[in-house]
Enzyme design. Structure first.
Site, PDB file in Angstrom:
ATOM      1  N   HIS A 138     -21.215  52.283  16.308  1.00 18.58           N
ATOM      2  CA  HIS A 138     -20.457  51.681  17.310  1.00 18.58           C
ATOM      3  C   HIS A 138     -20.748  51.790  18.603  1.00 18.58           C
ATOM      4  O   HIS A 138     -20.243  51.184  19.482  1.00 18.58           O
ATOM      5  CB  HIS A 138     -18.935  51.890  16.868  1.00 18.58           C
ATOM      6  CG  HIS A 138     -18.491  53.481  17.110  1.00 18.58           C
ATOM      7  ND1 HIS A 138     -18.716  54.424  16.292  1.00 18.58           N
ATOM      8  CD2 HIS A 138     -18.281  53.694  18.634  1.00 18.58           C
ATOM      9  CE1 HIS A 138     -18.226  55.571  17.020  1.00 18.58           C
ATOM     10  NE2 HIS A 138     -18.028  55.220  18.379  1.00 18.58           N
ATOM     11  N   ASP A 170     -21.676  54.522   9.838  1.00 16.99           N
ATOM     12  CA  ASP A 170     -21.849  54.330  11.314  1.00 16.99           C
ATOM     13  C   ASP A 170     -22.873  55.000  12.220  1.00 16.99           C
ATOM     14  O   ASP A 170     -22.683  55.904  12.905  1.00 16.99           O
ATOM     15  CB  ASP A 170     -20.271  54.554  11.717  1.00 16.99           C
ATOM     16  CG  ASP A 170     -20.067  54.192  13.501  1.00 16.99           C
ATOM     17  OD1 ASP A 170     -20.846  53.472  13.904  1.00 16.99           O
ATOM     18  OD2 ASP A 170     -18.875  54.569  13.790  1.00 16.99           O
ATOM     19  N   SER A 222     -18.544  60.156  20.985  1.00 19.79           N
ATOM     20  CA  SER A 222     -18.891  59.725  19.765  1.00 19.79           C
ATOM     21  C   SER A 222     -20.446  59.497  19.904  1.00 19.79           C
ATOM     22  O   SER A 222     -21.387  59.198  20.664  1.00 19.79           O
ATOM     23  CB  SER A 222     -18.512  58.381  19.582  1.00 19.79           C
ATOM     24  OG  SER A 222     -17.129  57.995  19.276  1.00 19.79           O
TER      25      SER A 222
END
Length: 324
Positions: free
Chosen positions: A149, A204, A298
């Site tokens: 992402h 992801d 992230s």
């Protein structure tokens, strides 16, 4: 949440064309002209083109969590002088992770910050350039491991990888490279997330290929061996390192920080995190002490004994209140 190599903070992205140039004022406001962003004085923008660009901008309610309005130009590609910033450079003298401490990039030569400059709108609907922050790790001189992402296309997005900096916004020191291409795990379920059928990311994971090779001083991190479950034993001490914000309510990404967190059992993770899948995920954290990763972390690593065993990906919406 960690994807046994995974944590996402409700990021929504959309794919459109590439911006050829940009100009950012002191407030991050943009002038639009033709197919590019222009400096004031370049002439009045074409009305239909301006409308097209404005409609492509990400609406304010869909901005990636932790994204901030750009107040400076994109980083200059190449060396910033010394390979690593000195401790205390920029904002790093005072900023802290959620329950952690400031980190020195020289101690983690495989860590990189990831900045994507993209087109969004503010609360009033004004079009502006924003920066989405993530973290990644060096796995070769031209390859960066991160979360999927982090690099899914944002409107008119341009992505930069920055190595060797304690503060990404402090231009002295380190090395900046542009991203030329991206491999994203084919099982990544972004479409299902955007459709609202799930809020939990699966697979992801992405690898970024750089236009400019990083100097050899930025050494690759070792990755955990295939099928080795030893690092995920409950109670194992792990390190998280990243450029995220210091709390759920602040907007100060871009400063490197670190924290030590215990790996949790699959039973504990499943009870705390709806959608947790112990066959492909692990979780860690110390909510009792408020130790956690947050927006901008992230794609960063979960490290056990110097080896990357996971990628920071998703977790509780309020940083520091649960496992992630």
């Amino acid at each position: 949440m960690v994807y046994g190599v995974n944590r996402t903070r409700s990021i929504r992205c959309r794919a459109i064309g590439v911006l050829t140039s940009l100009a950012i004022g002191s407030t991050g406001a943009l002038a639009l002209s033709g197919n590019a962003l222009a400096t004031p004085g370049d002439g009045a923008p074409n009305a239909s083109t301006t409308k097209s660009i404005a409609s492509a901008a990400l609406s304010h309610d869909k901005l990636p969590a932790g994204a901030v309005r750009a107040t400076h130009a994109s980083p200059k590609v190449g060396s910033g002088g010394v390979p690593f910033q000195k401790p205390g450079a920029g904002r790093s003298a005072t900023t802290r992770i959620v329950g952690g401490a400031v980190a020195n990039a020289a101690d983690y030569p495989w860590i990189v910050g990831i900045e994507t400059y993209f087109l969004g709108s503010d609360e009033t609907g004004q079009i502006a350039m924003y920066i989405a922050y993530c973290t990644g790790t060096v796995i070769s001189s031209t390859k960066i491991l991160t979360a999927g992402h982090c690099n899914t296309d944002l409107p008119f997005g341009s992505t930069y990888v920055i190595a060797g900096r304690n503060d990404l916004d402090y231009s002295t020191g380190g090395y900046v490279a542009r991203v030329s291409s991206t491999w994203t795990h084919p099982g990544y379920n972004l479409a299902a997330q955007n459709a609202g059928t799930t809020s939990v990311p699966i697979d992801d994971v992405s690898v970024l290929t750089l236009q400019q090779a990083l100097p050899s001083v930025y050494t690759p991190i070792s990755l955990t061996a295939q099928n080795d479950q030893t690092p995920y034993a409950a109670g194992t001490s792990a390190t998280i390192v990243g450029y995220g914000v210091t709390s759920n309510t602040t907007s100060n990404p871009g400063v490197l920080h670190k924290a030590t967190v215990p790996i949790q059992s699959n039973t504990v993770c499943a009870a705390a995190l709806s959608g947790f899948d112990g066959t492909r995920m692990a979780c860690a954290g110390n909510p009792a002490a408020g130790v956690d990763s947050c927006h901008g972390d992230s794609g960063g690593p979960l490290v056990v004994n110097g080896v990357e065993v996971g990628i920071v990906d998703w977790g509780n919406v309020t940083c520091g209140t649960s496992y992630g």
